[in-house]
Design a protein around this motif. Structure first.
Motif, short mmCIF file in Angstrom:
data_model
loop_
_atom_site.label_atom_id
_atom_site.label_comp_id
_atom_site.label_asym_id
_atom_site.label_seq_id
_atom_site.Cartn_x
_atom_site.Cartn_y
_atom_site.Cartn_z
N HIS A 83 12.65 10.38 -44.93
CA HIS A 83 11.44 10.85 -44.25
C HIS A 83 11.03 12.20 -44.83
CE1 HIS A 83 11.70 7.88 -40.84
NE2 HIS A 83 12.87 7.75 -41.44
N PHE A 84 9.78 12.29 -45.26
CA PHE A 84 9.22 13.50 -45.87
C PHE A 84 8.21 14.14 -44.94
CE2 PHE A 84 10.85 11.15 -49.41
CZ PHE A 84 11.19 12.09 -50.36
N PRO A 85 7.98 15.44 -45.09
CA PRO A 85 6.89 16.07 -44.33
C PRO A 85 5.55 15.54 -44.85
CG PRO A 85 7.90 17.65 -45.84
CD PRO A 85 8.71 16.40 -45.92
N LYS A 86 4.55 15.55 -43.99
CA LYS A 86 3.23 15.02 -44.36
C LYS A 86 2.67 15.68 -45.62
CE LYS A 86 -1.14 13.65 -42.40
NZ LYS A 86 -1.95 13.53 -41.21
N LYS A 87 2.95 16.96 -45.80
CA LYS A 87 2.41 17.69 -46.96
C LYS A 87 2.97 17.18 -48.30
CE LYS A 87 5.81 21.38 -46.65
NZ LYS A 87 6.07 22.77 -46.41
N ALA A 88 4.00 16.35 -48.26
CA ALA A 88 4.61 15.82 -49.50
C ALA A 88 3.86 14.61 -50.05
CB ALA A 88 6.07 15.46 -49.25
N GLN A 89 2.81 14.14 -49.35
CA GLN A 89 2.09 12.94 -49.79
C GLN A 89 1.60 13.04 -51.23
OE1 GLN A 89 -0.82 12.54 -46.57
NE2 GLN A 89 0.16 10.61 -46.03
N THR A 90 1.07 14.19 -51.61
CA THR A 90 0.54 14.35 -52.96
C THR A 90 1.65 14.22 -53.99
OG1 THR A 90 -1.15 15.84 -52.09
CG2 THR A 90 -0.78 15.89 -54.46
N GLU A 91 2.80 14.84 -53.72
CA GLU A 91 3.94 14.75 -54.64
C GLU A 91 4.45 13.32 -54.81
OE1 GLU A 91 7.08 18.06 -54.48
OE2 GLU A 91 6.21 18.01 -52.46
N LEU A 92 4.39 12.55 -53.74
CA LEU A 92 4.94 11.19 -53.74
C LEU A 92 3.94 10.13 -54.21
CD1 LEU A 92 6.82 11.36 -50.33
CD2 LEU A 92 7.80 11.65 -52.60
N ALA A 93 2.69 10.52 -54.40
CA ALA A 93 1.63 9.57 -54.73
C ALA A 93 1.91 8.78 -56.00
CB ALA A 93 0.29 10.29 -54.84
N GLY A 94 2.64 9.35 -56.95
CA GLY A 94 2.90 8.67 -58.21
C GLY A 94 4.08 7.72 -58.18
N LEU A 95 4.80 7.67 -57.07
CA LEU A 95 5.97 6.78 -56.98
C LEU A 95 5.54 5.35 -56.71
CD1 LEU A 95 8.38 8.94 -54.79
CD2 LEU A 95 8.29 8.76 -57.28
N ASP A 99 10.97 2.25 -58.79
CA ASP A 99 11.30 3.52 -59.47
C ASP A 99 12.69 4.00 -59.07
OD1 ASP A 99 8.83 3.64 -60.70
OD2 ASP A 99 8.04 5.26 -59.44
N GLN A 100 13.39 4.60 -60.01
CA GLN A 100 14.67 5.25 -59.74
C GLN A 100 14.35 6.71 -59.42
OE1 GLN A 100 17.62 3.53 -59.81
NE2 GLN A 100 18.72 5.32 -59.13
N VAL A 101 14.82 7.22 -58.27
CA VAL A 101 14.46 8.55 -57.82
C VAL A 101 15.69 9.31 -57.32
CG1 VAL A 101 12.07 7.98 -57.20
CG2 VAL A 101 13.90 7.67 -55.53
N SER A 102 15.50 10.60 -57.10
CA SER A 102 16.53 11.44 -56.49
C SER A 102 15.84 12.39 -55.52
CB SER A 102 17.29 12.21 -57.56
OG SER A 102 18.30 12.98 -56.97
#
Length: 123
Positions: A83-95, A99-102
């Motif tokens: 679970h991410f904060p709402k403000k992280a939407q822009t950062e996560l938009a490219g996922l 995808d392999q992530v960390s």
């Protein structure tokens, strides 16, 4: 006797605090630790920040719009819900799924076949 030694080794390893940096585990490794002994795992990880790596199973939004990334944890029905904060939407938009992530997350609890983590951020 060797099974007892293995259990004691696991308990000792899970009980030792991290001295240098956040511990890094794959989603599958984290889930396996909870399956082996949920009591020890909850005592060792719940509330603690760790780095979690894995393959994205799904991308969702919480009711209030905050992003949630589900990581595969060994099989299709075992997941780590990040679970991410709402403000992280822009950062996560490219996922995207696959995808392999960390991520760096605070482990909250396990419910059924899902481990829930909050306050996540991209690594």
């Amino acid at each position: 006797m060797s099974r007892l030694l293995t259990c004691l080794t696991l308990i000792a390893a899970l009980s030792l605090p991290s001295l240098a940096q956040a511990e890094t585990l794959s989603a599958s490794e984290l889930f396996a630790i909870y399956e082996r002994n949920e009591i020890v795992a909850e005592d060792s990880y719940n509330g603690r920040r760790i780095d979690i790596s894995g393959r994205i199973s799904a991308l969702k939004q919480a009711m209030m719009g905050a992003p949630i990334v589900l990581l595969e944890a060994g099989s299709s029905n075992k997941l780590v819900s990040c679970h991410f904060p709402k403000k992280a939407q822009t950062e996560l938009a490219g996922l995207k799924v696959g995808d392999q992530v960390s991520f760096s997350c605070r482990i909250k609890y396990r419910m059924g076949n899902t481990i829930h983590a909050s306050a996540c951020s991209l690594e």
